[in-house]
Design an enzyme around this catalytic site. Structure first.
Site, PDB file in Angstrom:
ATOM      1  N   TYR A 118      -8.890 -18.864 -11.091  1.00 40.28           N
ATOM      2  CA  TYR A 118      -8.806 -17.551 -11.742  1.00 40.28           C
ATOM      3  C   TYR A 118     -10.223 -17.077 -12.083  1.00 40.28           C
ATOM      4  CZ  TYR A 118      -3.799 -18.286 -12.378  1.00 40.28           C
ATOM      5  OH  TYR A 118      -2.461 -18.500 -12.156  1.00 40.28           O
ATOM      6  N   GLU A 133      -1.007 -10.574  -2.889  1.00 45.24           N
ATOM      7  CA  GLU A 133      -1.126 -11.997  -3.238  1.00 45.24           C
ATOM      8  C   GLU A 133      -1.424 -12.830  -1.996  1.00 45.24           C
ATOM      9  OE1 GLU A 133       2.521 -13.274  -5.000  1.00 45.24           O
ATOM     10  OE2 GLU A 133       2.913 -11.329  -5.881  1.00 45.24           O
ATOM     11  N   GLY A 172      -0.827 -13.592 -12.463  1.00 41.37           N
ATOM     12  CA  GLY A 172       0.413 -12.896 -12.139  1.00 41.37           C
ATOM     13  C   GLY A 172       1.510 -13.373 -13.076  1.00 41.37           C
ATOM     14  N   ILE A 228      -3.448 -19.445   0.115  1.00 39.34           N
ATOM     15  CA  ILE A 228      -4.422 -20.080   0.996  1.00 39.34           C
ATOM     16  C   ILE A 228      -3.841 -21.412   1.474  1.00 39.34           C
ATOM     17  CG2 ILE A 228      -6.804 -20.905   1.198  1.00 39.34           C
ATOM     18  CD1 ILE A 228      -7.493 -19.024  -1.143  1.00 39.34           C
ATOM     19  N   ASN A 262      -3.533 -13.681  -6.969  1.00 40.22           N
ATOM     20  CA  ASN A 262      -3.226 -12.252  -7.101  1.00 40.22           C
ATOM     21  C   ASN A 262      -4.496 -11.448  -7.337  1.00 40.22           C
ATOM     22  OD1 ASN A 262      -0.832 -13.783  -7.538  1.00 40.22           O
ATOM     23  ND2 ASN A 262       0.133 -12.067  -8.580  1.00 40.22           N
ATOM     24  N   PHE A 317      16.543 -11.880  -0.918  1.00 42.15           N
ATOM     25  CA  PHE A 317      17.243 -13.063  -0.423  1.00 42.15           C
ATOM     26  C   PHE A 317      18.367 -13.407  -1.386  1.00 42.15           C
ATOM     27  CE2 PHE A 317      13.055 -13.261   1.490  1.00 42.15           C
ATOM     28  CZ  PHE A 317      13.323 -13.686   2.789  1.00 42.15           C
ATOM     29  N   LYS A 340      11.515  -8.910   1.976  1.00 43.20           N
ATOM     30  CA  LYS A 340      12.983  -8.867   1.961  1.00 43.20           C
ATOM     31  C   LYS A 340      13.511  -9.390   0.630  1.00 43.20           C
ATOM     32  CE  LYS A 340      13.231 -11.096   6.012  1.00 43.20           C
ATOM     33  NZ  LYS A 340      13.694 -11.770   7.195  1.00 43.20           N
ATOM     34  N   THR A 373       0.043 -18.242  -5.278  1.00 45.66           N
ATOM     35  CA  THR A 373      -0.565 -17.064  -4.651  1.00 45.66           C
ATOM     36  C   THR A 373      -1.649 -16.524  -5.567  1.00 45.66           C
ATOM     37  OG1 THR A 373       1.078 -15.590  -5.662  1.00 45.66           O
ATOM     38  CG2 THR A 373       1.533 -16.372  -3.414  1.00 45.66           C
TER      39      THR A 373
HETATM   40  C1  LIG Z   1       4.136 -15.755   2.703  1.00 36.01           C
HETATM   41  C2  LIG Z   1       4.849 -15.073   1.569  1.00 36.01           C
HETATM   42  C3  LIG Z   1       6.012 -14.363   1.838  1.00 36.01           C
HETATM   43  C4  LIG Z   1       6.690 -13.724   0.800  1.00 36.01           C
HETATM   44  N1  LIG Z   1       7.845 -13.032   1.083  1.00 36.01           N
HETATM   45  C5  LIG Z   1       8.526 -12.434   0.081  1.00 36.01           C
HETATM   46  C6  LIG Z   1       9.737 -11.709   0.357  1.00 36.01           C
HETATM   47  O1  LIG Z   1      10.187 -11.573   1.492  1.00 36.01           O
HETATM   48  N2  LIG Z   1      10.413 -11.173  -0.707  1.00 36.01           N
HETATM   49  C7  LIG Z   1       9.944 -11.289  -1.997  1.00 36.01           C
HETATM   50  O2  LIG Z   1      10.589 -10.789  -2.891  1.00 36.01           O
HETATM   51  N3  LIG Z   1       8.783 -11.935  -2.270  1.00 36.01           N
HETATM   52  C8  LIG Z   1       8.063 -12.502  -1.262  1.00 36.01           C
HETATM   53  N4  LIG Z   1       6.889 -13.153  -1.534  1.00 36.01           N
HETATM   54  C9  LIG Z   1       6.273 -12.989  -2.867  1.00 36.01           C
HETATM   55  C10 LIG Z   1       6.714 -13.987  -3.886  1.00 36.01           C
HETATM   56  O3  LIG Z   1       7.927 -13.554  -4.469  1.00 36.01           O
HETATM   57  C11 LIG Z   1       5.585 -14.037  -4.936  1.00 36.01           C
HETATM   58  O4  LIG Z   1       4.440 -14.527  -4.328  1.00 36.01           O
HETATM   59  C12 LIG Z   1       5.990 -14.881  -6.110  1.00 36.01           C
HETATM   60  O5  LIG Z   1       6.955 -14.181  -6.874  1.00 36.01           O
HETATM   61  C13 LIG Z   1       4.815 -15.270  -6.979  1.00 36.01           C
HETATM   62  O6  LIG Z   1       4.403 -14.223  -7.780  1.00 36.01           O
HETATM   63  P1  LIG Z   1       3.292 -14.449  -8.901  1.00 36.01           P
HETATM   64  O7  LIG Z   1       1.976 -14.549  -8.214  1.00 36.01           O
HETATM   65  O8  LIG Z   1       3.340 -13.212  -9.745  1.00 36.01           O
HETATM   66  O9  LIG Z   1       3.625 -15.684  -9.648  1.00 36.01           O
HETATM   67  C14 LIG Z   1       6.190 -13.806  -0.519  1.00 36.01           C
HETATM   68  C15 LIG Z   1       5.021 -14.524  -0.789  1.00 36.01           C
HETATM   69  C16 LIG Z   1       4.345 -15.156   0.247  1.00 36.01           C
HETATM   70  C17 LIG Z   1       3.091 -15.913  -0.055  1.00 36.01           C
HETATM   71  N1  LIG Z   2      -3.735 -22.818  -2.092  1.00 36.51           N
HETATM   72  C1  LIG Z   2      -3.785 -21.889  -3.057  1.00 36.51           C
HETATM   73  N2  LIG Z   2      -3.614 -20.578  -2.772  1.00 36.51           N
HETATM   74  C2  LIG Z   2      -3.652 -19.644  -3.759  1.00 36.51           C
HETATM   75  N3  LIG Z   2      -3.856 -19.934  -5.074  1.00 36.51           N
HETATM   76  C3  LIG Z   2      -4.028 -21.218  -5.426  1.00 36.51           C
HETATM   77  C4  LIG Z   2      -3.997 -22.254  -4.437  1.00 36.51           C
HETATM   78  N4  LIG Z   2      -4.216 -23.444  -5.074  1.00 36.51           N
HETATM   79  C5  LIG Z   2      -4.371 -23.176  -6.377  1.00 36.51           C
HETATM   80  N5  LIG Z   2      -4.279 -21.828  -6.606  1.00 36.51           N
HETATM   81  C6  LIG Z   2      -4.390 -21.250  -7.958  1.00 36.51           C
HETATM   82  O1  LIG Z   2      -3.066 -20.890  -8.338  1.00 36.51           O
HETATM   83  C7  LIG Z   2      -3.038 -19.534  -8.820  1.00 36.51           C
HETATM   84  C8  LIG Z   2      -1.760 -18.866  -8.389  1.00 36.51           C
HETATM   85  O2  LIG Z   2      -0.594 -19.499  -8.815  1.00 36.51           O
HETATM   86  P1  LIG Z   2       0.663 -18.603  -9.186  1.00 36.51           P
HETATM   87  O3  LIG Z   2       1.729 -19.562  -9.580  1.00 36.51           O
HETATM   88  O4  LIG Z   2       0.935 -17.632  -8.077  1.00 36.51           O
HETATM   89  O5  LIG Z   2       0.179 -17.871 -10.473  1.00 36.51           O
HETATM   90  P2  LIG Z   2      -0.053 -16.311 -10.790  1.00 36.51           P
HETATM   91  O6  LIG Z   2       1.308 -15.762 -11.046  1.00 36.51           O
HETATM   92  O7  LIG Z   2      -0.933 -16.289 -11.996  1.00 36.51           O
HETATM   93  O8  LIG Z   2      -0.671 -15.678  -9.575  1.00 36.51           O
HETATM   94  C9  LIG Z   2      -4.224 -18.848  -8.156  1.00 36.51           C
HETATM   95  O9  LIG Z   2      -4.704 -17.766  -8.928  1.00 36.51           O
HETATM   96  C10 LIG Z   2      -5.239 -19.976  -8.045  1.00 36.51           C
HETATM   97  O10 LIG Z   2      -6.052 -20.019  -9.207  1.00 36.51           O
HETATM   98 MG   LIG Z   3       0.354 -15.550  -7.724  1.00 37.49          MG
END
Ligand SMILES: Cc1cc2nc3c(=O)[nH]c(=O)nc-3n(C[C@H](O)[C@H](O)[C@H](O)COP(=O)(O)O)c2cc1C
Ligand SMILES: Nc1ncnc2c1ncn2[C@@H]1O[C@H](COP(=O)(O)OP(=O)(O)O)[C@@H](O)[C@H]1O
Ligand SMILES: [Mg+2]
Length: 155
Positions: free
Chosen positions: A91, A79, A15, A82, A29, A109, A107, A27
């Protein structure tokens, strides 16, 4: 909204790298293909459920579906965070999830801190919900433990 649980499997892709770096909540993705194949009657928002990586153990999870309004993403993402500490990134592995229940809508923020604390509350809510007997039993579902079968990554 669709009746839950909803079961889904797919490869973990890259992501924006914000989850772990900015939010302290990584998270996993799903690919665009998996996101597009998601039923339209599963609305965007935050959910809880169970997840497992490859043939690993089943853990509690929280799931975000949508456009991340705080970051104004232009593509929808699905996303999974865990609720477990992994030794390494995963990955390219196959993530299997069971979406069990809805927590709240996505939402915007006023600050990063406010988003982080909302996510932390979601995690606490997920832990409580998943301890209930009716939710706990889905951890044992055959979806996660195919009889005699292994989950293989074909890529
Ligand atoms: C439990 C949970 C709740 C979330 N709630 C919001 C939200 O309310 N608003 C929002 O913009 N993003 C929310 N996110 C998403 C995060 O912004 C997103 O996971 C983060 O930008 C990481 O993105 P990436 O995987 O591309 O790095 C939430 C993510 C999780 C895991
Ligand atoms: N507890 C966890 N839950 C989800 N992903 C995890 C966890 N621990 C490690 N990871 C690793 O972190 C990556 C996600 O990190 P993140 O910063 O969201 O990057 P991306 O933007 O590439 O999704 C996952 O793809 C996975 O390989
Ligand atoms: Mg992610």
């Amino acid at each position: 909204m669709r009746q839950l649980p909803y079961f889904c499997r797919g490869e973990v892709v890259k992501g924006f790298g914000r989850g772990s770096r900015q939010l302290g909540v990584p998270t996993a993705n799903f690919s665009e293909q998996v996101v597009e194949s998601f039923p339209s009657d599963i609305s965007t928002g935050i959910y809880y459920g169970w997840a497992c990586v490859g043939n690993g153990d089943v853990h509690k999870m929280v799931l975000s579906i949508g456009w991340n309004p705080f970051y104004k993403n232009t593509k929808k993402s699905v996303e999974t965070h865990i609720i477990h500490t992994f030794k390494e990134d995963f990955y390219g592995e196959i993530l299997s999830i069971a979406i069990i229940g809805y927590i709240r809508p996505e939402k915007n923020f006023d600050s990063l801190e406010a988003l982080i604390s909302a996510i932390q509350e979601d995690i606490e809510e997920a832990k409580r919900q998943l301890d209930l007997p009716e939710h706990r039993k889905l951890k044992e579902d055959n979806f996660f433990h195919p009889p005699g079968g292994k989950i293989v990554n074909n890529h």
